[in-house]
Motif scaffolding. Structure first.
Motif, PDB file in Angstrom:
ATOM      1  N   LYS A  43       2.386  -2.778  18.993  1.00 31.16           N
ATOM      2  CA  LYS A  43       1.491  -3.869  18.614  1.00 31.16           C
ATOM      3  C   LYS A  43       1.705  -4.319  17.170  1.00 31.16           C
ATOM      4  O   LYS A  43       1.234  -5.396  16.780  1.00 31.16           O
ATOM      5  N   ILE A  44       2.395  -3.503  16.364  1.00 26.92           N
ATOM      6  CA  ILE A  44       2.605  -3.838  14.963  1.00 26.92           C
ATOM      7  C   ILE A  44       3.646  -4.949  14.840  1.00 26.92           C
ATOM      8  O   ILE A  44       4.729  -4.879  15.428  1.00 26.92           O
ATOM      9  N   VAL A  45       3.294  -5.982  14.076  1.00 30.74           N
ATOM     10  CA  VAL A  45       4.212  -7.078  13.785  1.00 30.74           C
ATOM     11  C   VAL A  45       4.232  -7.301  12.274  1.00 30.74           C
ATOM     12  O   VAL A  45       3.315  -6.889  11.551  1.00 30.74           O
ATOM     13  N   MET A  57       9.589  -6.014   3.145  1.00 28.64           N
ATOM     14  CA  MET A  57       9.364  -6.355   4.546  1.00 28.64           C
ATOM     15  C   MET A  57      10.685  -6.631   5.265  1.00 28.64           C
ATOM     16  O   MET A  57      10.745  -6.587   6.500  1.00 28.64           O
ATOM     17  N   HIS A  58      11.754  -6.890   4.518  1.00 25.81           N
ATOM     18  CA  HIS A  58      13.049  -7.162   5.142  1.00 25.81           C
ATOM     19  C   HIS A  58      13.552  -5.963   5.940  1.00 25.81           C
ATOM     20  O   HIS A  58      14.322  -6.131   6.892  1.00 25.81           O
ATOM     21  N   ILE A  59      13.125  -4.767   5.565  1.00 24.88           N
ATOM     22  CA  ILE A  59      13.532  -3.577   6.309  1.00 24.88           C
ATOM     23  C   ILE A  59      12.938  -3.613   7.715  1.00 24.88           C
ATOM     24  O   ILE A  59      13.616  -3.309   8.706  1.00 24.88           O
ATOM     25  N   PHE A  60      11.670  -3.993   7.808  1.00 26.08           N
ATOM     26  CA  PHE A  60      11.041  -4.164   9.122  1.00 26.08           C
ATOM     27  C   PHE A  60      11.725  -5.288   9.889  1.00 26.08           C
ATOM     28  O   PHE A  60      11.981  -5.161  11.102  1.00 26.08           O
ATOM     29  N   PRO A  65      13.642  -7.597  14.612  1.00 29.99           N
ATOM     30  CA  PRO A  65      13.713  -9.045  14.374  1.00 29.99           C
ATOM     31  C   PRO A  65      12.811  -9.850  15.308  1.00 29.99           C
ATOM     32  O   PRO A  65      12.305 -10.908  14.918  1.00 29.99           O
ATOM     33  N   GLU A  66      12.591  -9.341  16.516  1.00 27.83           N
ATOM     34  CA  GLU A  66      11.746 -10.073  17.468  1.00 27.83           C
ATOM     35  C   GLU A  66      10.263  -9.926  17.157  1.00 27.83           C
ATOM     36  O   GLU A  66       9.432 -10.644  17.723  1.00 27.83           O
ATOM     37  N   ARG A  67       9.928  -9.022  16.238  1.00 26.66           N
ATOM     38  CA  ARG A  67       8.521  -8.812  15.869  1.00 26.66           C
ATOM     39  C   ARG A  67       8.241  -9.225  14.421  1.00 26.66           C
ATOM     40  O   ARG A  67       7.182  -8.911  13.873  1.00 26.66           O
TER      41      ARG A  67
END
Length: 329
Positions: A43-45, A57-60, A65-67
């Motif tokens: 559920k985390i985006v 945030m670029h690491i996430f 990439p779809e989230r």
């Protein structure tokens, strides 16, 4: 005859580090902790306002990439969209600079996230005096702005340990949260003190008989350094770390202040509306009649420049903390 020219050293006031040379660090603890949490909770985006690289945030974004959603330089849209996602059951972490979150998007956060009690997690980069770029980027009053927002939890982490442990707790908490982000190479300090982060709790990191420092954020690191150095002068300093500014753990803090010891708050924030006034109001409500000194930023727009110079000028350096304590003993 051949001459050599020394390489030109380049620095950036925007991403300058306040970590001391040789200090242990972890790279991008927020970004990596968010990836770890997202692997366990689909559920985390993640969202950002054109600042994913500068808020880790670029690491996430690279891992999921779809989230990840890049909203451009539109902070009101960033948090409005995050609130809409939270309405559907997602858990958004939305990053920008603290100045933009607090100054530009307050109404959207207040009415779209806080009033309906939605799990929108605001991630604010460059909190307080962590950039040399001057008043346009120095969020010296962000906690003062956000403390007045009902339902909002405010976290001011000291180091990589705080951040890594806070992220999953923020994701699991009810209502909106604001994290004062430390990014890039972040100091690792609290692992030496048998410490664990608990949302809403203050912790006595170090006992001491002469002085008590109630601190948050990077100033807990400075308070611990000052306490260690002051041992050479036979000054025994206690440090109480308060990573959660709201809701405030008054019981733990007031138990430490209700003693004859000299007491100060230490914060990377203006004296107005942050940790000092949070502590002072709790002291008055309890009727302790205790004098509390404020080690904090002044109520003014600060200069631009190199961070070590600015921290010395405005009283946040370790030597400044030591000098303030010794002057009042």
């Amino acid at each position: 005859m051949t001459t050599t020219t020394a390489p030109k050293l380049k620095t950036s006031a925007m991403i300058a580090s306040f970590v001391d040379p040789g200090q242990r660090t972890v790279t991008a603890p927020f970004g990596n902790a968010l990836v770890t949490a997202a692997r366990e909770n689909d559920k985390i985006v993640g969202l950002s306002a054109d600042l994913s690289k500068y808020t880790d945030m670029h690491i996430f974004a690279q891992a999921f990439p779809e989230r990840f959603f890049q909203m451009g330089m539109a902070e009101q849209l960033l948090f409005g969209a995050a609130a809409g996602m939270a309405e559907t059951g997602l858990i958004p972490f939305a990053s920008t600079y603290s100045v933009f979150a607090a100054r530009r998007a307050y109404d959207f956060l207040c009415l779209d996230a806080a009033e309906p009690m939605l799990n929108v997690n605001i991630v604010g980069g460059l909190p307080g005096l962590t950039t040399g770029y001057g008043p346009s980027h120095q969020a010296t009053e962000d906690m003062a702005i956000f403390r007045g927002m009902p339902n909002l939890t405010i976290v001011d982490p000291c180091d990589s340990v705080d951040i890594e442990q806070a992220v999953p707790q923020l994701a699991a908490s009810d209502g909106p949260t604001y994290l004062r982000l430390l990014r890039g190479k972040v100091a690792t300090v609290l692992d030496e003190y048998d410490y664990t982060f608990e949302l809403g709790k203050a912790k006595v990191i170090r006992p001491g008989n002469d002085v008590v420092l109630v601190s948050s954020g990077l100033m807990t690191m400075r308070a611990l350094q000052a306490a260690s150095n002051l041992e050479k002068h036979n000054i025994d300093v206690a440090v109480v770390h308060t990573p959660t500014i709201k809701p405030f753990d008054a019981e733990t803090v007031l138990a430490e202040l209700d003693t004859p010891r000299l007491a100060f708050t230490c914060e990377n924030h203006t004296k107005i509306g942050g940790l000092f006034e949070t502590v002072a109001s709790a002291v008055v409500e309890r009727g302790l009649g205790k004098r509390i000194g404020a080690i904090s930023l002044p109520d003014e727009f600060l200069a631009a420049g190199a961070l070590p110079t600015l921290h010395d000028r405005y009283g946040l350096s370790t030597t400044s903390v030591e000098a303030r304590i010794m002057a009042e003993l």
